[in-house]
Design a protein around this motif. Sequence first.
Motif, short mmCIF file in Angstrom:
data_model
loop_
_atom_site.label_atom_id
_atom_site.label_comp_id
_atom_site.label_asym_id
_atom_site.label_seq_id
_atom_site.Cartn_x
_atom_site.Cartn_y
_atom_site.Cartn_z
N GLU A 150 0.87 -1.18 0.00
CA GLU A 150 0.00 0.00 0.00
C GLU A 150 0.90 1.23 0.00
O GLU A 150 1.91 1.26 0.71
N SER A 151 0.56 2.23 -0.80
CA SER A 151 1.33 3.47 -0.72
C SER A 151 1.01 4.21 0.56
O SER A 151 1.84 4.94 1.11
N PHE A 152 -0.18 4.04 1.08
CA PHE A 152 -0.58 4.63 2.36
C PHE A 152 -1.57 3.72 3.07
O PHE A 152 -1.23 3.05 4.03
N GLY A 153 -2.80 3.67 2.58
CA GLY A 153 -3.84 2.87 3.22
C GLY A 153 -5.03 3.72 3.58
O GLY A 153 -5.49 3.71 4.73
N MET A 154 -5.56 4.47 2.59
CA MET A 154 -6.70 5.35 2.85
C MET A 154 -7.89 4.59 3.41
O MET A 154 -8.59 5.07 4.31
N THR A 155 -8.15 3.39 2.89
CA THR A 155 -9.31 2.65 3.36
C THR A 155 -9.17 2.25 4.83
O THR A 155 -10.17 2.13 5.54
N ILE A 156 -7.93 2.06 5.28
CA ILE A 156 -7.71 1.75 6.69
C ILE A 156 -8.18 2.91 7.56
O ILE A 156 -8.92 2.73 8.54
#
Length: 430
Positions: free
Chosen positions: A292-298
Amino acid sequence: MRISFLLHNGYHIGGTIRTVFTLAAELAARHEVEIVSVFRHRDEPILGVPAGVTLRPLVDIRKNSPGYDGEHPDFHRPARVFPRGDGRWKQYSALTDARIGAHLASVDADVLIATRPGLNVQLARQAPRGPVLVGQEHLILDGHSYRLRRDIAHEYALLDAVTTVTEADARSYRALGLPGTVRVDAVPNSVPAPTVPPADPAAKVVVAAGRLTPVKRYDLLIDAFADVAAARPDWKLRIYGTGDAADNLKERLARQIERLGVGGNVFLMGTAHPMEPEWAKGSLAAVTSRRESFGMTIVEAMRCGLPVVSTDCPYGPGEIIEDGVDGRLVPVDDTAAVAAALLALINDDEARARAAKAALVSSERFDPVRIAARHEAIWTDLVERRAGAAAPRARSHPAARAALHRTVGALLDSAYAAKARAGALVRRFR
């Protein structure tokens, strides 16, 4: 401050677009903010124009529009300033080179922010002296092609700052050896407070969301949930998202669900917009990505009160989730570990409720007010330093730089073509 964002296509939908729109809306309460979209493919942006923000396009690709640019001769000529190594290069052209260059030469802003590597490179190559230049990385450095990483290492030296969405990626950028004049900071994406009540920890639903792509490993999640359903048949898994029709991933996942006999427990829900009400129908979220580049859904799930079971993949989940407090981190590609972590929370109502409360509290650090303040602090420092300096750091004339890069681009294209021909000959006579 006068702040100008340069975005690939503000009329579409995606993580970078949502992030930029959210940040711009928060900044507009205190600053003059515009978003400049390279492309416009529809009459109105899917996400709507943020309050107090100006949105304007540079190239109109609406075929029925009076301003349609698809017939412009430069629209069909390859880009020379926008770097070839960027995965979007084929969408760019001599026309976008010219329009972006003209915009950068005329924009009246204190801070110019580009939002993808190709645009960051073009910002460095064409922007005039004066404004603070910031390149935002919404993906990860290691995920870019060698050719693009080479351009990044060379051209980002002319930027004033680079911001990444994780500290791990910031370390990768610092390792490039950029000049000390280039500030590198990690500032995560922001997610607004949800407009729906927090999820009910008693709901017997696990929610997953994101594009249906192989890197998300929904096949692994379905396998893991088959084990969960065998132990707790009263629980459901809802997977939201769509993918490219050519990949046929949705059909393959549907066949997997049928083969495992979990059609009464696992559901492919398609796309939901907005997603908040769907998060709130669950009590757990699951992420099984390889990276994941970040994890917006998290963060979106946590802001709705869902603890998250996630693979501890590069780069984002480990910087968002506190293992055992507001979620669980498990090894990548480990089906048994995903199933065990889900069952541990499913079978312990009190632990799930505690984790839900912790998720609500910890995710507040991603609120737009806090994230905007971090960006403002960086930009204010750079603007003040620029104002206090005797003269802006020298950058070569945009037109001269553009001409130079057209020449270099042509030479590189010839070199790559020669390399390909040589490879073909080697394979032919091997």
